[in-house]
Motif scaffolding. Structure first.
Motif: not given
Length: 473
Positions: A334-338, A340-361
């Motif tokens: 992603i870094l090479g094509h789009a 650092g902004r896309a890689a970081a913002a997208g990565g942190l969004g995915v991380a938040a979603a993973g933590a949300a799964v662990a929180t709810a379940w």
């Protein structure tokens, strides 16, 4: 080896150093040991305490002496790499780390163990920024993105594998081998690196080392890490938390005043005011805090609430380690094509979603799946952090810039554990599952969402300019 102090060659004359990918593998093995030793002790602490008769204070120091010296001495290690040459500095740091690992593994008293852990941290602080500066100055263009993807994967995976390996070694040959295993691996790397880099040019700069500045920033960083670490035990209003944090602020202010008047400062403060460096440091701080904080919560919950053994806990984190590597690989693409902004913002969004799964379940499957998704997102974030921070740094400052980025890695680890352990501690007695751990995981969700929004604004848009990448060689 192309040292970070070498004068940049014209783009048309550049030729990649021979066997650079093999050298990256060796440097990566060294870095992997350093990151692994942050978490490898966690699972083994009860066994270490029983064998060496350690009290609570000694146990705390056995855990924190490493990160205190690792983070506190990082800028000094980076400056040594710039002045003495990255290759010499890597070998010196690795030799110290090997000796310290042997000392820790052979310890029979609390004093010897803590001294060994502190010396391990000093060796790591010398080795890590020098190794990263070699990576950033040796690889260019698309190869550089791939190399940084490998490096970022090591940072995240090492934390997860530390829990896995700590459980396996403690249940097998014994806790001493969580340290002794570094010796044969380190010796092999130490023997191979000079042979593979014999034909690489090496330079050094004849400048004075800013020892007063080094002492101030080392004390400031160490005080901050100690304060954040003790917050998990004493709370945020405790004396052992507030006094070190206040001291860190005062010492940092003194460092800034001293460096502004130096002709040859330890750190050019203008470096930290540049948007890419500030953004990369922010990402490194947040990503490490979320990953190490999540691993801390998961390890504690599985062992103390669900009754998992040390080995079973380690095996439960295998998906987390694998997904960190996958996330870093995807992040480098992603870094090479789009950029650092896309890689970081997208990565942190995915991380938040993973933590949300662990929180709810909040169950064993839910926690393992959630932390694996969290790790995938943070793997991409680590790539974006390193690349963003170091893409525009002059070769003469590569070592100290790498040290600055790695300092935020250690601060992030301390802050993450301190905050989530304080939040989880509130409900550990009466209702640990629904109150304490859910609160800690929810904090990770909230920080991940906020950090993703900040990254979308703070990180420069687009890919790093080709010239900025090329001049790093």
């Amino acid at each position: 080896m192309t040292a970070p102090t070498a004068a940049p060659a014209p783009a048309t004359a550049e030729t990649p150093p021979p066997r650079r990918w093999l050298v990256l593998g060796l440097l990566g093995a060294g870095q992997f040991m350093l990151i692994l030793d942050i978490t490898v002790v966690n699972v083994a602490l009860p066994h270490i305490s029983a064998d060496l008769h350690l009290d609570r204070i000694a146990l705390t120091w056995a855990l924190t002496a490493y990160t205190l010296c690792f983070g506190g001495l990082m800028l000094l290690g980076g400056r040594l790499a710039d002045l003495l040459g990255a290759r010499r500095t890597v070998l010196a740091g690795l030799a110290i780390f090997i000796a310290a690992s042997a000392l820790s593994g052979a310890a029979h008293t609390a004093t010897t163990l803590i001294a060994g852990r502190a010396l391990q941290g000093a060796g790591a602080a010398i080795l890590s920024p020098a190794a990263l500066s070699i990576v950033t100055t040796t690889f260019t263009g698309g190869a550089r993105n791939k190399a940084l993807g490998v490096w970022a994967a090591l940072g995240g995976t090492g934390s997860a594998v530390g829990v896995l390996l700590g459980g396996a070694l403690t249940a097998g040959p014994g806790w001493r081998w969580i340290f002794l295993i570094n010796v044969p691996v380190g010796v092999a790397v130490l023997a191979a690196l000079p042979l593979l880099t014999r034909a690489w040019p090496a330079t050094r700069r004849r400048e004075r080392l800013d020892l007063p500045g080094a002492m101030l920033i080392t004390a400031a960083t160490g005080a901050a890490i100690y304060g954040f670490t003790t917050a998990g035990d004493d709370g945020w209003s405790g004396v052992r938390t507030l006094v070190p944090l206040a001291a860190a602020v005062v010492l940092t202010a003194g460092f800034v005043l001293l460096e502004r008047g130096r002709r040859q400062p330890l750190l050019d403060l203008r470096l930290l005011t540049r948007r890419p460096m500030a953004a990369g440091a922010f990402l490194m701080l947040v990503a490490t805090a979320l990953l190490v904080g999540g691993l801390f919560l998961g390890s504690f919950w599985l062992q103390h609430v669900r009754g998992f053994t040390a080995l079973a806990t380690g095996l439960a984190f295998l998906p987390t380690a694998v997904m960190t590597i996958a996330g870093a690989h995807l992040g480098s693409r992603i870094l090479g094509h789009a950029g650092g902004r896309a890689a970081a913002a997208g990565g942190l969004g995915v991380a938040a979603a993973g933590a949300a799964v662990a929180t709810a379940w909040l169950s064993a499957p839910g926690l393992i799946i959630g932390l694996a998704v969290l790790a995938a997102g943070l793997g991409a974030t680590f790539v974006a952090a390193t690349s963003t921070a170091l893409a525009h740094v002059d070769p003469q400052q590569a070592g100290v810039a790498s040290g600055a980025v790695n300092t935020f890695h250690e601060l992030g680890a301390a802050i993450g554990v301190a905050v989530v352990s304080s939040l989880a501690a509130a409900g550990l007695g009466a209702d640990p599952t629904s109150t304490g751990f859910t609160r800690g995981l929810l904090f990770i969700v909230i920080v991940g969402v906020i950090a993703a929004a900040v990254a979308a604004v703070l990180i420069p848009a687009g890919r790093p300019p080709a010239g900025a990448v090329r001049h790093m060689h």
